[in-house]
Each structure stands twice: as structure tokens, then as C-alpha cells.
Enzyme design. Structure first.
Site, PDB file in Angstrom:
ATOM      1  N   LYS A 224       0.842  -1.206   0.000  1.00 12.17           N
ATOM      2  CA  LYS A 224       0.000   0.000   0.000  1.00 12.17           C
ATOM      3  C   LYS A 224       0.877   1.257   0.000  1.00 12.17           C
ATOM      4  O   LYS A 224       0.675   2.161  -0.808  1.00 12.17           O
ATOM      5  CB  LYS A 224      -0.888   0.017   1.250  1.00 12.17           C
ATOM      6  N   ASN A 225       1.862   1.304   0.895  1.00 15.50           N
ATOM      7  CA  ASN A 225       2.641   2.533   1.041  1.00 15.50           C
ATOM      8  C   ASN A 225       3.598   2.790  -0.116  1.00 15.50           C
ATOM      9  O   ASN A 225       4.086   3.906  -0.275  1.00 15.50           O
ATOM     10  CB  ASN A 225       3.414   2.525   2.371  1.00 15.50           C
TER      11      ASN A 225
ATOM     12  N   ARG B 223      -4.714  10.943   4.254  1.00 17.57           N
ATOM     13  CA  ARG B 223      -3.689  11.978   4.377  1.00 17.57           C
ATOM     14  C   ARG B 223      -2.679  11.931   3.240  1.00 17.57           C
ATOM     15  O   ARG B 223      -2.125  12.947   2.845  1.00 17.57           O
ATOM     16  CB  ARG B 223      -2.934  11.820   5.701  1.00 17.57           C
TER      17      ARG B 223
ATOM     18  N   CYS C 282      -4.779  13.298  12.574  1.00 16.53           N
ATOM     19  CA  CYS C 282      -5.267  11.944  12.446  1.00 16.53           C
ATOM     20  C   CYS C 282      -5.139  11.249  13.789  1.00 16.53           C
ATOM     21  O   CYS C 282      -4.566  11.801  14.718  1.00 16.53           O
ATOM     22  CB  CYS C 282      -4.509  11.179  11.370  1.00 16.53           C
TER      23      CYS C 282
ATOM     24  N   ARG D 196       0.555  14.986  12.776  1.00 21.52           N
ATOM     25  CA  ARG D 196       1.120  14.709  11.453  1.00 21.52           C
ATOM     26  C   ARG D 196       1.091  15.922  10.509  1.00 21.52           C
ATOM     27  O   ARG D 196       0.414  15.919   9.480  1.00 21.52           O
ATOM     28  CB  ARG D 196       0.416  13.508  10.804  1.00 21.52           C
ATOM     29  N   PRO D 197       1.861  16.966  10.831  1.00 21.47           N
ATOM     30  CA  PRO D 197       1.901  18.141   9.950  1.00 21.47           C
ATOM     31  C   PRO D 197       2.669  17.857   8.653  1.00 21.47           C
ATOM     32  O   PRO D 197       3.301  16.812   8.523  1.00 21.47           O
ATOM     33  CB  PRO D 197       2.659  19.178  10.787  1.00 21.47           C
ATOM     34  N   VAL D 198       2.580  18.807   7.690  1.00 19.04           N
ATOM     35  CA  VAL D 198       3.319  18.647   6.437  1.00 19.04           C
ATOM     36  C   VAL D 198       4.302  19.807   6.234  1.00 19.04           C
ATOM     37  O   VAL D 198       4.693  20.120   5.122  1.00 19.04           O
ATOM     38  CB  VAL D 198       2.368  18.529   5.204  1.00 19.04           C
ATOM     39  N   ASP D 199       4.710  20.431   7.367  1.00 19.23           N
ATOM     40  CA  ASP D 199       5.597  21.587   7.288  1.00 19.23           C
ATOM     41  C   ASP D 199       6.904  21.280   6.562  1.00 19.23           C
ATOM     42  O   ASP D 199       7.425  22.101   5.798  1.00 19.23           O
ATOM     43  CB  ASP D 199       5.878  22.135   8.696  1.00 19.23           C
ATOM     44  N   LEU D 200       7.443  20.077   6.743  1.00 24.39           N
ATOM     45  CA  LEU D 200       8.736  19.750   6.125  1.00 24.39           C
ATOM     46  C   LEU D 200       8.593  19.644   4.599  1.00 24.39           C
ATOM     47  O   LEU D 200       9.511  20.007   3.860  1.00 24.39           O
ATOM     48  CB  LEU D 200       9.299  18.441   6.696  1.00 24.39           C
TER      49      LEU D 200
ATOM     50  N   ASP E 201       5.109   1.040  11.969  1.00 22.15           N
ATOM     51  CA  ASP E 201       3.920   0.345  11.453  1.00 22.15           C
ATOM     52  C   ASP E 201       3.836  -1.113  11.917  1.00 22.15           C
ATOM     53  O   ASP E 201       2.852  -1.785  11.618  1.00 22.15           O
ATOM     54  CB  ASP E 201       3.902   0.400   9.911  1.00 22.15           C
TER      55      ASP E 201
ATOM     56  N   ILE F  81       8.383   7.657  16.637  1.00 22.37           N
ATOM     57  CA  ILE F  81       8.023   8.325  15.368  1.00 22.37           C
ATOM     58  C   ILE F  81       6.734   9.138  15.493  1.00 22.37           C
ATOM     59  O   ILE F  81       6.659  10.272  15.026  1.00 22.37           O
ATOM     60  CB  ILE F  81       7.853   7.290  14.225  1.00 22.37           C
TER      61      ILE F  81
ATOM     62  N   ARG G 188      -8.474  -0.271   4.986  1.00 22.33           N
ATOM     63  CA  ARG G 188      -7.635   0.702   4.289  1.00 22.33           C
ATOM     64  C   ARG G 188      -6.287   0.083   3.923  1.00 22.33           C
ATOM     65  O   ARG G 188      -5.635   0.532   2.986  1.00 22.33           O
ATOM     66  CB  ARG G 188      -7.369   1.921   5.188  1.00 22.33           C
TER      67      ARG G 188
END
Ligand code: UD1
Length: 417
Positions: free
Chosen positions: A22-23, A91, A115, A120-124, A304, A326, A396
């Protein structure tokens, strides 16, 4: 909404085929946006997140057709907007940001909310894309990005973010000049994405190490690409063999990609051996021992697999400390495992697990994808009946999980809640 009803106690024996990852499939499908020719993907898992990705691709102007485990994507008129309705359910939708900026010079992507396993930001992702010349503002919950043409840059990630590395890798393939990405994620899924991009004509070196160099090219073409097998699904089945005292042959099973997991499971008492080039046999030497586990970016122990190995530890002898480094808030399986008789004490990012003789079936609630998997594993080992509610999380990320497990001796029924 469905639930799974599990009659525990049956040892699992037989062969299970590992599905496509999936990933790996999520970013690789999203990378279709970069290509100017049709692409055929094989070994794509039939999962809810993949159906969502295909819907998103169609909205963005790349219609995707699913046939069995093959997806064909045909590029046409690209559009820049990823709507909230889809992003809020997945996400990973944010992975279209880099490719859209690279192809169109604009992107309007709904900001993914928090979530269950943390903010879980996306700043990077955003600061790195800014270094390549993009500018961003926030408008009505959407990230709006613009650039004339992305240009190569030297980017050092503060943390080896998987999604951030993937977004930047995709963006850099069509940028002007060279991009050097430092302290990047080394996860096998990043390597699979890089190999896919190379098959489409990208110039990439260093994937799998912590520095990736990309020479921008003017266009990417199509190709046929087989998605790598899912190392987390495979690891989950390894635990299923161990927790039920069974004997499973996992076919098309990743091995090097699971080194940290295999080492830990062997240390806990599982016997894991390669059979031929692509299969792995997992058995049990009769005695499970608890061990300490700390999650780390690859090649460390994957976050995971944290919930699943904790399920195994609940019935091992002795005590083990599980440290999650993490994600914040990734211990939601703990109170549910405790409802089944597990002895787990939580303190911040650490859980102390003391093995008990046996787990007892109970109604439990799934809270996220991997937490759901750990509850199914616990249910397989428990005495009596376990009801795992809210299993839409499980759907999912695990393809036909109850069918696969029932084929090797599990007793799982899906029914409405
Ligand atoms: C991916 C995987 C997920 C896995 C995770 C870590 C997919 C679709 N998902 O998620 O299954 O658990 O890698 O192996 O591949 N962070 C920031 N700012 C950012 C980006 C990340 O603070 O801009 C933080 C996150 O909040 C999190 C940590 O970094 O605490 C790891 O995130 P990241 O490696 O980006 O994971 P994902 O790509 O979201």
C-alpha cells in the site's frame, strides 16, 4: 459498518500470498501526474486507500482503471485541485502536491487534518518545496502553491520524513537542474518510487541511502511497473504465525526489507527462514520471550509494526519495553489489549508489557490501521470470541485479511456491527 468476530485459539498453518505494498503504491500511483504517457501498474493491492487514490487521480485529470491487480493510468488535461472530501479520508493525498507543482506550476490541495495517531503536519514538505521556488498560502483550508518552474536546490530534512522525501523526489524529477536531498527517508517504499521514476526516464542516484541526487529532465514517459510486496502485511502475518503457534509459508515475501522485524521476532523465539528466492517460512520454537522494541526510521524497527509486535509480547514470558519515537499518540491499541487481559502500563511514549498466560476474547474497538491489526492478532490467540469493531481502518491497509487468514485455519466472520 462491519466488525470481525474471531474465534481464537486455532494455530494457523498453510501458505499466504503477500499483497502489493500500500505505502509503495500510493506515491507511485500519484507519480502518474508527472508522466506524459500511459502507465500500467501491476501487483496493486485492492484497498480502500488505493481506490481513493484512483478517484483523486481522475479528478486531477489522470483517469485510472483498475482490473484485478492492474491499474492503468492515462494522462490527459491536468487540473490542480485535490478536494477536501477526498483528502480528509486519506492523508497521503498530500503526495500530489510535488507532482502538480512540477507539472502545472500550481496546486490547490486541501490541508489534511490531524489523524488518530498524532497531528502529522506537512511543514517539512512545504519548506523543502519553497527552497525549490514554490510559494504557499493557506486559503479556506487549502494549501495553495505556485511556482514558475521548480528549480533544483540543496535540501536538508530536519527529520527523514517518508512522505516529505517522496513529495520532493517527485517534484525534483522535472525541476531545472540538480536537486540534492539530504537526511532523507531510506524506506524501501522510497526506493520503489525512485525505481519507478527511473523507469519513466528520471535521473536519480542514491535512493536507499540518506542522500538522494536528482538531475531534472524535461519530461517523463510511461512504463509498466510492478509494485513491491507489502513488508508490513508480511510482518503482520509473521506475528500471526507466532502468536497462534502456527506454521506459515509467506509467498512473495520481502526479506531484507524486514530485517529489523525478523531479527526481533527471531529473538522473541520465532523461527523465520527463507525458502527459495521469494518465500519465507515462519514457525515457532515453543517458547515466546518478551523483548524491548524501539521504533526508528528505516532500517530501524518500523512504527507500522509496533502494535502487532506488542500483541505478540502480551503472551510472551517476561517483560518488554516498547518505545514509540516516530508518532505521538500511537498507543491506542493498549487499552483494548488490556480489555483482553494483557498487562501493559503506559507512560508517555513508552509501554511496559508483561506477558500473561493467555488473552481472553472481548469486544474491542479498532482506532487506526495498525492498531486494528494488533487486535485481530490478539483475537487469533485469545481464548473465546473477540469482536473487533470499526474495522474500516483495517480495510484501508489489508487486502481481504479475513479471507487470507481463514484459508490457513483462522475462524473469522465479517458481520454488520
Ligand atoms: C509514512 C507511512 C506510514 C508510516 C510512516 C513512518 C505512507 C502512506 N504512510 O507516513 O504508514 O507510519 O511513514 O514510517 O507511506 N512530520 C512532521 N512534519 C512533516 C512530515 C512529518 O512533523 O512535514 C512528522 C510526523 O508528524 C510524524 C513523523 O514526522 O510524527 C513521521 O512522519 P512521516 O515519515 O512523514 O510519515 P508519513 O509519510 O506521514
Amino acid at each position: 459498518m462491519d466488525k470481525l468476530v474471531i474465534q481464537g485459539g486455532a494455530p494457523l498453518r498453510g501458505a499466504i500470498a503477500v499483497s502489493g505494498s500500500k505505502n509503495a503504491a500510493l506515491p507511485i500511483l500519484m507519480a502518474s501526474i508527472l508522466a506524459e504517457e500511459p502507465i500500467t501498474y501491476t501487483n496493486v493491492p485492492r484497498l480502500r486507500d488505493i481506490f481513493t487514490t484512483n478517484k483523486l487521480l481522475a479528478i486531477l485529470g489522470c483517469p485510472a482503471e483498475f482490473d484485478g491487480h492492474t491499474v492503468t493510468v492515462t494522462p490527459c488535461d491536468l487540473k490542480p485541485e485535490a478536494p477536501y472530501d477526498l483528502v480528509k479520508t486519506m492523508r497521503a493525498s498530500v503526495l500530489c502536491l510535488g507532482p502538480l507543482l512540477a507539472r502545472l506550476g500550481e496546486a490547490r490541495v486541501a490541508l489534511p487534518g490531524g489523524c488518530a495517531i498524532g497531528a502529522r503536519p506537512v511543514d517539512l514538505h512545504l519548506t523543502a518545496l519553497e527552497k525549490m521556488g514554490a510559494t504557499f498560502d493557506l486559503d479556506s483550508g487549502y494549501i495553495q502553491g505556485h511556482c514558475k518552474k521548480l528549480r533544483g536546490a540543496h535540501i536538508h530534512f530536519d527529520f527523514p520524513t517518508v512522505g516529505g522525501t517522496e513529495n520532493l523526489l517527485m517534484a525534483a524529477t522535472l525541476a531545472e537542474g540538480e536537486t540534492v536531498l539530504e537526511n532523507v527517508a531510506r524506506e524501501p517504499e522510497v526506493v520503489d518510487l525512485a525505481n519507478f521514476l527511473i523507469a519513466c526516464g528520471a535521473k536519480i542516484e542514491g535512493h536507499g541511502s540518506s542522500i538522494i541526487k536528482v538531475q531534472g529532465v524535461s519530461r517523463l514517459g510511461g512504463c509498466e511497473y510492478r509494485i513491491m510486496p507489502d513488508r508490513i502485511e508480511a510482518g503482520t502475518f509473521m506475528v500471526a504465525a507466532g502468536i497462534t503457534g502456527g506454521d506459515l509459508l509467506l509467498t512473495d515475501c520481502p526479506f531484507e526489507e524486514l530485517e529489523a522485524v525478523i531479527a526481533k521476532l527471531r529473538d522473541m523465539g520465532l523461527v523465520i527462514e527463507r525458502e527459495g528466492a521469494r518465500d519465507v517460512r515462519v514457525t515457532h520454537n515453543g517458547h515466546l520471550r518478551a523483548r524491548d522494541v524501539t521504533t526508528r526510521p528505516f532500517p530501524g524497527f518500523p512504527t507500522d509494526m509496533q502494535a502487532q509486535i506488542m500483541a505478540l509480547m502480551t503472551i510472551a514470558s517476561g517483560a518488554g519495553v516498547v518505545e514509540e519515537t516516530i508518532f505521538e499518540n500511537r498507543f491506542m491499541h493498549v487499552p483494548e489489549l488490556v480489555r483482553m487481559g494483557a498487562d501493559v502500563k503506559l507512560s508517555g511514549h513508552t509501554a511496559v508489557v508483561r506477558g500473561v498466560q493467555r488473552l481472553i476474547g472481548a469486544p474491542v474497538m479498532a482506532s487506526d490501521l495498525r492498531a486494528s491489526a494488533s487486535l485481530v492478532l490478539a483475537g487469533l490467540a485469545a481464548q473465546g470470541e473477540t469482536h473487533v469493531q470499526r474495522i474500516y481502518h483495517l480495510d484501508r491497509g489489508y487486502e481481504r485479511i479475513e479471507e487470507k487468514l481463514n484459508a490457513v485455519g483462522a475462524r473469522i466472520t465479517r458481520m454488520p456491527e
